[in-house]
Write a protein that holds these residues in place. Sequence first.
Motif, PDB file in Angstrom:
ATOM      1  N   ARG A 108       0.827  -1.206   0.000  1.00 40.32           N
ATOM      2  CA  ARG A 108       0.000   0.000   0.000  1.00 40.32           C
ATOM      3  C   ARG A 108       0.865   1.261   0.000  1.00 40.32           C
ATOM      4  O   ARG A 108       0.692   2.171   0.827  1.00 40.32           O
ATOM      5  CB  ARG A 108      -0.955   0.008   1.207  1.00 40.32           C
ATOM      6  N   THR A 109       1.788   1.315  -0.935  1.00 42.26           N
ATOM      7  CA  THR A 109       2.633   2.484  -1.114  1.00 42.26           C
ATOM      8  C   THR A 109       2.737   2.773  -2.605  1.00 42.26           C
ATOM      9  O   THR A 109       2.027   2.169  -3.409  1.00 42.26           O
ATOM     10  CB  THR A 109       4.022   2.261  -0.485  1.00 42.26           C
ATOM     11  N   THR A 110       3.600   3.689  -2.993  1.00 45.97           N
ATOM     12  CA  THR A 110       3.745   4.049  -4.406  1.00 45.97           C
ATOM     13  C   THR A 110       4.901   3.274  -5.027  1.00 45.97           C
ATOM     14  O   THR A 110       5.914   3.034  -4.362  1.00 45.97           O
ATOM     15  CB  THR A 110       4.011   5.550  -4.555  1.00 45.97           C
ATOM     16  N   PRO A 111       4.792   2.890  -6.308  1.00 43.31           N
ATOM     17  CA  PRO A 111       5.899   2.171  -6.959  1.00 43.31           C
ATOM     18  C   PRO A 111       7.196   2.970  -6.988  1.00 43.31           C
ATOM     19  O   PRO A 111       8.288   2.389  -6.936  1.00 43.31           O
ATOM     20  CB  PRO A 111       5.368   1.919  -8.377  1.00 43.31           C
ATOM     21  N   ALA A 112       7.105   4.292  -7.064  1.00 40.93           N
ATOM     22  CA  ALA A 112       8.315   5.117  -7.125  1.00 40.93           C
ATOM     23  C   ALA A 112       9.119   5.057  -5.834  1.00 40.93           C
ATOM     24  O   ALA A 112      10.324   5.337  -5.842  1.00 40.93           O
ATOM     25  CB  ALA A 112       7.938   6.561  -7.440  1.00 40.93           C
TER      26      ALA A 112
END
Length: 488
Positions: free
Chosen positions: A223-227
């Motif tokens: 539940r985070t961003t791919p970047a």
Amino acid sequence: MLLGGYNEFLEHAQLYYSVTSSMTTELMKMIAQENLETHVEKELEGESLKGLLSPLQVWITSASAPACYNLIPILTSGEVFGTQTELSIVLFDSKDAEEKLHILASETHDLVSPFLRSISVCTRVQEAFRQAHVVIVLDDSTDKEVYALEECIRSRVPLCRLYGYLIEKNAHDSVRVIVGGKTFVNLKTVLLMRYAPSIAHNIVAVALGVEGQARAALARKLRTTPASIKDVIIWGNISGNNYVDLRKAKVYRYESAIWGPPYFSRPILSLIFDSEWVNGEFVTTLRKLTATGQQLRGMLTAHSIATTLKYWYHGSPPGEIVSLGVLSEGQFGVPEGIVFSMPVKFENGTWKVLTDLKDVEISEKVMTRMTSDLIQEKLVALGDLINFQPYQSVSQGCHNKLPQTRGLETTEIHSLVLLEPRRPKPRCRQGCAPSEGSGTIPSLPLLAAKLGFLGWWLLHSSLCRCLPSVCLCVSISLSPYKDTSHCI
């Protein structure tokens, strides 16, 4: 200011500046003509000086492919080659696609990019790659039906042979060739190297598409961003039998009980406790996407190529691991002479394999599985092998499950994922080891933060004294640089 004729000019000069002139109309016209000639000469001189600064010649093969449509706006944005570089783009494809190429070129003109000097169309093979500084090789479109894998592999040879010959003959001496797409990426790269040997070091294969797919899957799980996920390594065949290595993978700016500055990171494998997901759903998803080529549609292919070119010209982020398909020279135990995706870094306009990485050894079984197909593809393409026999593993899925006891050297995943070793369980100061089935209490790190270090120490001492048979292991961060394990 538009004043009108000569008389109006004299009236304006006399009214506002108290200047009068006895110059005749004929003399004024002569002076005006001289001024016009001088202005034209300066304009022509400026254009000639501008022409001396030749733009970067970028050739795109199979330019009628969807990836090209998504790639051109990125290339002309100034983010890839820099805002000081002008581009001259040439769209190269077969005669049948000429109409599509002209439509694409016309639409590119409508972008009104300040970094685009010109865009043109080329369908004549003899003129291909003339003075090219960058050659982008996309998937070639063909309507020919193939009925065998060997026939499909051999069909790549004529075009790669032609491209290699023309690149060596017509392109700039320092040309950079980048191969992207979703079919036989490693094979096409090694064939281009064979038929253009003088620039073999400047031919690479893009692996960032597969890496991006893996990072996106991990980000959804956490539940985070791919970047925010970095250093995921792709080994092996980019468009086939590859291996996603998470041992060096880290996540930044991850919201949890442990928080730090922007440069603070945590290992991915210390945050994913669901080994069944890693060995099951994660592996299956990436394997299915690689097998069907769905992970590299037009948008992802274009972005991966543009990012790789940006790193090649300006360097990759310091300390960050980038996956790239390069010609093996025996690094990491990979057989020589095949194109293999491995960890690299870009700096000073070139790339370098990160052979100094620690704890990235790959088992012999996994290495054989990855290299077998690549070696056979090359032999079949060159006619040294008649039939292609895909490597058959003894088991499907995971070779080893994550055990519940201590001591696991490696977990070999049949398709994609490599997990780090599980370390022996820590012991507390009184020598008690955690019992099997003992778990962690998620609220203890928060409790420790509220109590402070002294309160935590008193809680630690009292529980170790009162409950010697129970051991609950909790890991808290006392600073962004040091993790300290406490057993109570």
